[in-house]
Scaffold this active site. Structure first.
Site, PDB file in Angstrom:
ATOM      1  N   HIS A   1      12.259  20.732  96.733  1.00 56.05           N
ATOM      2  CA  HIS A   1      10.905  20.510  96.016  1.00 56.05           C
ATOM      3  C   HIS A   1      10.020  19.403  96.694  1.00 56.05           C
ATOM      4  O   HIS A   1      10.842  18.479  97.596  1.00 56.05           O
ATOM      5  CB  HIS A   1      11.270  20.200  94.558  1.00 56.05           C
ATOM      6  CG  HIS A   1      11.922  21.053  93.814  1.00 56.05           C
ATOM      7  ND1 HIS A   1      11.687  21.193  92.517  1.00 56.05           N
ATOM      8  CD2 HIS A   1      12.575  22.346  94.114  1.00 56.05           C
ATOM      9  CE1 HIS A   1      12.348  22.356  91.896  1.00 56.05           C
ATOM     10  NE2 HIS A   1      12.858  22.883  92.875  1.00 56.05           N
TER      11      HIS A   1
ATOM     12  N   GLU B   1       8.777  16.605  95.853  1.00 60.92           N
ATOM     13  CA  GLU B   1       9.138  15.240  95.507  1.00 60.92           C
ATOM     14  C   GLU B   1      10.426  15.134  96.267  1.00 60.92           C
ATOM     15  O   GLU B   1      10.489  13.881  96.739  1.00 60.92           O
ATOM     16  CB  GLU B   1       9.471  15.112  93.839  1.00 60.92           C
ATOM     17  CG  GLU B   1       8.080  15.456  93.047  1.00 60.92           C
ATOM     18  CD  GLU B   1       8.005  16.902  92.553  1.00 60.92           C
ATOM     19  OE1 GLU B   1       7.206  17.109  91.424  1.00 60.92           O
ATOM     20  OE2 GLU B   1       8.679  17.812  93.309  1.00 60.92           O
TER      21      GLU B   1
ATOM     22  N   CYS C   1       9.830  18.263  87.655  1.00 62.80           N
ATOM     23  CA  CYS C   1      10.933  19.156  87.127  1.00 62.80           C
ATOM     24  C   CYS C   1      12.136  18.030  86.630  1.00 62.80           C
ATOM     25  O   CYS C   1      11.890  16.874  87.213  1.00 62.80           O
ATOM     26  CB  CYS C   1      11.460  20.065  87.929  1.00 62.80           C
ATOM     27  SG  CYS C   1      12.472  19.796  89.176  1.00 62.80           S
TER      28      CYS C   1
ATOM     29  N   CYS D   1      13.442  16.665  89.880  1.00 61.53           N
ATOM     30  CA  CYS D   1      12.833  15.616  90.751  1.00 61.53           C
ATOM     31  C   CYS D   1      12.462  14.297  89.828  1.00 61.53           C
ATOM     32  O   CYS D   1      12.508  13.351  90.641  1.00 61.53           O
ATOM     33  CB  CYS D   1      11.543  16.386  90.860  1.00 61.53           C
ATOM     34  SG  CYS D   1      11.724  17.679  92.293  1.00 61.53           S
TER      35      CYS D   1
END
Length: 164
Positions: free
Chosen positions: A60, A62, A90, A93
């Site tokens: 992801h 992040e 999420c 993250c």
């Protein structure tokens, strides 16, 4: 200019970089997420989501930005770092941002926006996770929410998109 105004200007600058990075990711066939991290006023990482390109469910924006920032400063802790991410983090993250000890996280679009675009989201909000987990990370919705939501519209207009 007051301190709060200066903080918001810095957050907007970081978010514009995150949006630009997300657009690069979309152009490269990735999903519409971008993240910027700054420390002591200096940008130390900008990354986009690379889940499909790297065949890595954890890639992801992040997580990629945290990895790059930690490598840059040579430390696993990003104490006092400011993060701007195009979408509400999420749970994975948000946990990683907590463990990296960032100070603030600004986000634009919400988990509901990501879910609306077809992503398989866990609908646990970042604020709930932080509260239940006892984290000190400051989570701030905005700035540039509409521009971040527009990333999903841009991405969903591509028939070759890969949702996960």
């Amino acid at each position: 200019m007051g301190l709060e105004s200066a903080k918001m200007d810095h957050a907007e600058t970081l978010m514009r970089l995150a949006i630009s990075e997300a657009e690069k990711g979309i152009a490269a066939g990735q999903s519409p997420f971008g993240c910027t991290i700054s420390l002591n006023g200096e940008v130390i990482a900008v990354a986009h989501n690379r889940v499909v390109a790297d065949t890595d469910a954890t890639a992801h924006a992040e997580i990629n930005a945290i990895r790059a920032a930690c490598q840059k400063i040579g430390d696993i802790h990003l104490s006092n770092a400011i993060v701007a991410t195009t979408c509400e983090p999420c749970p994975m993250c948000m946990s990683a941002l907590h463990w990296a000890r960032v100070k603030q996280v600004y986000y634009g679009a919400t988990i509901a926006d990501a879910e609306g675009a077809g992503f398989n989201e866990l609908t646990l909000s970042a604020s709930t996770l932080l509260q239940q987990g006892g984290s000190n990370v400051e989570l701030i919705h905005g700035p540039l929410q509409e521009a971040c939501q527009a990333l999903f519209r841009h991405w969903t207009s591509n028939s070759n998109r890969h949702c996960y």
